[in-house]
Design a protein around this motif. Structure first.
Motif, PDB file in Angstrom:
ATOM      1  N   ASP A 107     -15.638 -42.712 -42.494  1.00  0.00           N
ATOM      2  CA  ASP A 107     -16.542 -43.861 -42.556  1.00  0.00           C
ATOM      3  C   ASP A 107     -17.975 -43.455 -42.881  1.00  0.00           C
ATOM      4  O   ASP A 107     -18.860 -44.307 -42.940  1.00  0.00           O
ATOM      5  N   LEU A 140     -10.018 -35.778 -43.036  1.00  0.00           N
ATOM      6  CA  LEU A 140     -11.085 -36.198 -42.124  1.00  0.00           C
ATOM      7  C   LEU A 140     -10.599 -37.089 -40.985  1.00  0.00           C
ATOM      8  O   LEU A 140     -11.201 -37.104 -39.911  1.00  0.00           O
ATOM      9  N   ALA A 141      -9.534 -37.845 -41.206  1.00  0.00           N
ATOM     10  CA  ALA A 141      -9.094 -38.850 -40.241  1.00  0.00           C
ATOM     11  C   ALA A 141      -7.845 -38.398 -39.509  1.00  0.00           C
ATOM     12  O   ALA A 141      -7.127 -37.496 -39.954  1.00  0.00           O
ATOM     13  N   THR A 185      -8.236 -35.701 -34.741  1.00  0.00           N
ATOM     14  CA  THR A 185      -8.655 -35.545 -36.130  1.00  0.00           C
ATOM     15  C   THR A 185      -8.506 -34.081 -36.542  1.00  0.00           C
ATOM     16  O   THR A 185      -8.418 -33.196 -35.687  1.00  0.00           O
ATOM     17  N   GLN A 212     -18.041 -35.526 -42.038  1.00  0.00           N
ATOM     18  CA  GLN A 212     -16.985 -35.256 -41.074  1.00  0.00           C
ATOM     19  C   GLN A 212     -16.212 -36.497 -40.666  1.00  0.00           C
ATOM     20  O   GLN A 212     -15.355 -36.438 -39.796  1.00  0.00           O
ATOM     21  N   SER A 213     -16.510 -37.620 -41.289  1.00  0.00           N
ATOM     22  CA  SER A 213     -15.841 -38.870 -40.927  1.00  0.00           C
ATOM     23  C   SER A 213     -15.514 -39.669 -42.185  1.00  0.00           C
ATOM     24  O   SER A 213     -16.332 -39.713 -43.126  1.00  0.00           O
TER      25      SER A 213
END
Length: 448
Positions: free
Chosen positions: A182, A321-322, A364, A179-180
């Motif tokens: 990173d 995602l971002a 997001t 979900q990210s």
């Protein structure tokens, strides 16, 4: 060649190829999200990855069943006593089944590319590494299945192999669901050919992923062949070496961050411009219409201090995602996701690009911020000389209560003198560029 023709006729080779074609096509129709993959040949081949969780297991199960043929027929000792080397006969069998599966997989990929070409989508050589990876994955897995079936001719071997492969593929796919941008992922999960790509035609796997998977499946195929033709325990143990070395090498190549797994398609994502308006090469056919809207938007935003001078499509691989990209000199056009601007009418595109005074919200994807949505409606309304629905925010406009909040805030903004309205919109834009608190941005626009 005689032996190969016989194996093609008497083995499960043709059935395995048919299974790949039929099951993959069926699963693709069931699982493919929308038609975004039809816009790019690379995306079309990448869309095969989710169905592989099922197809991979079915093909392995059928290969194991084929590998048990000699054991079930009770002719293992008979064949071992013939003058013909065992590795020739077994190699012919493996070549027949794995070869047909490889050809069927290749035809499936080429067929998807043909669909893209016929539908007017973007076709490039970017699909080739993805096709090679899928072909190698299924072909090497077939050879491994035949070897396992030959070594373990037990009635439970087929169901155990089938279920184990499916569980492995499912677990690998879930490990890659993050979900990210990173987020870190397991390199081990990338040793399976399963991947759930984002619903966009601008994203592909990175070169490191392609190379790592090709190395791994090549080593696995070599080990599978050696296991199949080896007659002694020591030779079978030595046969594991290529797969082990390939796994170690692949794990050093494969990335561990999702932002390094999925990247922008360098060919499809290349920008093509009409003056200050730029779209990706995959969407170049829409450039004339979007350019007209984009130039109109830039003209309206020119009243702002340090006004933006470009409209550019956001081709970021992590757009799903971002938070959207932001730049004081660029109005980013969000083409990816459910509310892709390119699918809207010119009037809707204009409203979307004017929202936030040319700056997207900071939320997001798959999140909802009421205050931020009100800000986007107000700023779009300011440049549009009246409130209008934002296609990307349908809930706000369709709800009487939420729409009432927008209209109340709109009256508060319009009650100010014209210079003060521009000043507030300018301050709100600067706060959006810095991703300040959305409630604070709304207060700036509606303060008494």
């Amino acid at each position: 060649m005689n032996g190969l023709r016989i194996e093609l006729r008497r083995s499960t080779a043709l059935w395995a190829g048919l299974l790949v074609l039929v099951s993959s096509t069926g699963m693709l129709l069931l699982t493919a999200a929308g038609t975004s993959w039809q816009g790019n040949s690379t995306s079309a081949v990448l869309e095969l990855r989710p169905p592989l969780a099922y197809v991979w297991a079915l093909v392995v199960g059928l290969a194991v069943l084929q590998g048990m043929r000699d054991g079930r027929s009770g002719v293992t000792e008979l064949f071992s006593s013939t003058s013909r080397p065992g590795w020739v006969r077994l190699g012919t069998l493996a070549s027949a089944v794995a070869g047909v599966v490889a050809v069927a997989t290749g035809l499936l990929c080429v067929g998807l590319v043909a669909v893209v070409a016929i539908s007017g989508g973007f076709v490039s050589i970017g699909f080739v590494p993805l096709m090679v990876t899928v072909v190698l994955a299924l072909a090497s897995s077939v050879m491994l299945g035949i070897a396992v079936g030959r070594l373990l001719p037990h009635p439970l071997t087929v169901p155990v192999a089938l279920v184990s492969t499916f569980v492995l593929a499912t677990a690998a796919g879930q490990e890659l669901e993050v979900q990210s941008p990173d987020a870190e992922v397991s390199r081990l999960a990338l040793l399976a050919p399963v991947l759930d790509p984002p619903g966009t035609d601008l994203v592909t796997t990175s070169t490191s992923v392609d190379i790592g998977q090709i190395v791994w499946f090549t080593g696995l195929g070599v080990t599978a062949f050696l296991l199949l033709v080896s007659r002694f325990p020591g030779a079978r143990l030595a046969a594991l070496l290529p797969a082990g070395l390939a796994a170690v090498l692949a794990l050093t190549i494969l990335p561990n961050k999702i932002s390094d797994v999925l990247v922008t398609d360098s060919i499809a994502g290349e920008l093509v411009c009409d003056g200050p308006v730029c779209l990706s090469r995959a969407h170049e056919d829409r450039l004339p219409a979007v350019a007209a809207v984009g130039k109109e938007v830039l003209a309206k935003l020119a009243v702002l201090p340090d006004a933006p001078t470009e409209v550019r499509e956001d081709t970021s691989a992590m757009a799903h995602l971002a938070a959207p990209q932001r730049n004081g000199k660029i109005v980013y056009l969000r083409s990816q996701g459910a509310a892709g601007v390119l699918t809207m009418s010119p009037e809707q595109q204009r409203i979307e690009l004017l929202a936030g005074a040319g700056v997207a919200g900071c939320s997001t994807p798959n999140t909802f911020d009421i205050s931020e949505s009100v800000v986007l409606h107000l700023t779009a309304g300011y440049f549009n000389n009246g409130l209008a629905a934002l296609p990307s925010e349908p809930l706000m406009w369709s709800s009487d209560r939420l729409r009432g909040e927008i209209e109340t805030a709109w009256r508060a903004l319009r009650a100010q003198p014209a210079p003060e309205q521009l000043n507030r919109v300018t301050r709100a834009r600067q706060m959006l560029l810095a991703c300040n608190d959305s409630e604070g941005v709304l207060d700036v626009l509606t303060a008494a």
